[in-house]
Enzyme design. Structure first.
Site: not given
Length: 286
Positions: A117, A2-3, A160, A96
């Site tokens: 997971r 998920p973002e 950078r 789960h």
């Protein structure tokens, strides 16, 4: 994984259904779900019991629930498959189910952390003076935060020695942008993912941030992006923004701007999707 839009959808659900309620008890069903709480499952449960949950908050992909009468917060990280579900108390347990949080009211619902997971988890941490859990104090603000500093972001890009997609995924520069929305924003900005950040002028970096915000806001309206049944909101519903993606996951499909086939390239153990005509690769220096 998920973002930002997916995590924000969950945060809004927690705000509506959990904030303002007092914890009656916590049941930890799998120790890995609270492994980041170093004092253990018993201490985690005791630290929540009897405390009222404040307004749900988020920074990047992390969300947290402040405990109003303390200087601590419950930090949640969904990982690859974590789900925070508000379920009726008498609903059957999910296969789960890892953590159950009950409340001392008569609403008849409880908060469940489900994680197939077990890469995600919940933990209790002291807050910084700004009100965020101390373990995420180093995470940058995200582009949707009103306090996000565009000038500082551009200055950091120019200093950078990196490429633009790496910079977008650098959580110390900007938080909440993952692989999917980076590809989408770069497609909208007509920028190749390997473009050196040092070559990006200020107007282009501002434009890119605007596209990042556009993509994320559109995803929020659609409830996030779901490619399988693992990402859901607190009511167990999947988002549908994947139907509107312009680049990610569209290998060999025509670019919606120019008709050229979208390409996929391996990138940092992931993939980058781009249009070879709209997003020209940078010229190699001689």
């Amino acid at each position: 994984m998920p973002e930002l839009p997916e995590v924000e959808v969950v945060r809004r659900g927690l705000e509506r259904w959990v904030s303002g309620r007092t914890v009656a008890g916590v049941e930890v069903l799998h120790p890995r779900a609270v492994r980041r709480h170093l004092a253990g499952a018993g201490d985690f449960a005791a630290g929540l019991k009897g405390h009222r949950i404040g307004a749900a908050r988020r920074r990047g992909k992390y969300l947290w629930l402040p405990l109003e009468d303390t200087s601590a917060s419950v930090l949640g990280h969904l990982g690859m498959s974590g789900q925070l579900l508000v379920q009726p108390e008498d609903a059957p347990d999910e296969k789960h189910l890892r953590v159950r949080i009950r409340f001392d009211d008569t609403l008849g619902t409880e908060l469940r952390f489900v994680d197939q997971r077990t890469f995600g988890g919940l933990s209790l941490h002291p807050n910084t003076p700004e009100g965020a859990p101390d373990v995420i104090a180093h995470i940058a603000l995200d582009p949707l935060d009103p306090a996000f500093d565009e000038a500082a972001f551009h200055a950091a890009l120019r200093l950078r020695r990196t490429t633009i997609k790496r910079a977008l995924l650098d959580q110390s520069l900007v938080s909440g942008v993952g692989n999917i929305y980076a590809d989408e924003a770069l497609w909208r900005a007509k920028l190749h993912y390997e473009r050196p950040t040092s070559t990006l002028p200020r107007p282009r970096s501002v434009e890119l941030l605007d596209h990042v915000r556009e993509v994320m806001n559109a995803a929020l309206v659609a409830g996030g992006t779901s490619f399988d049944s693992l990402y859901v909101n607190v009511n167990g519903e999947s988002g549908y923004f994947d139907r509107s993606l312009d680049a990610y996951g569209r290998e060999d499909e025509p670019c919606r701007r120019c008709g050229t086939a979208i390409r996929r390239r391996p990138w940092m153990n992931r993939s980058s999707y781009f249009c070879p005509r709209c997003q020209r690769p940078p010229r190699l220096s001689s």
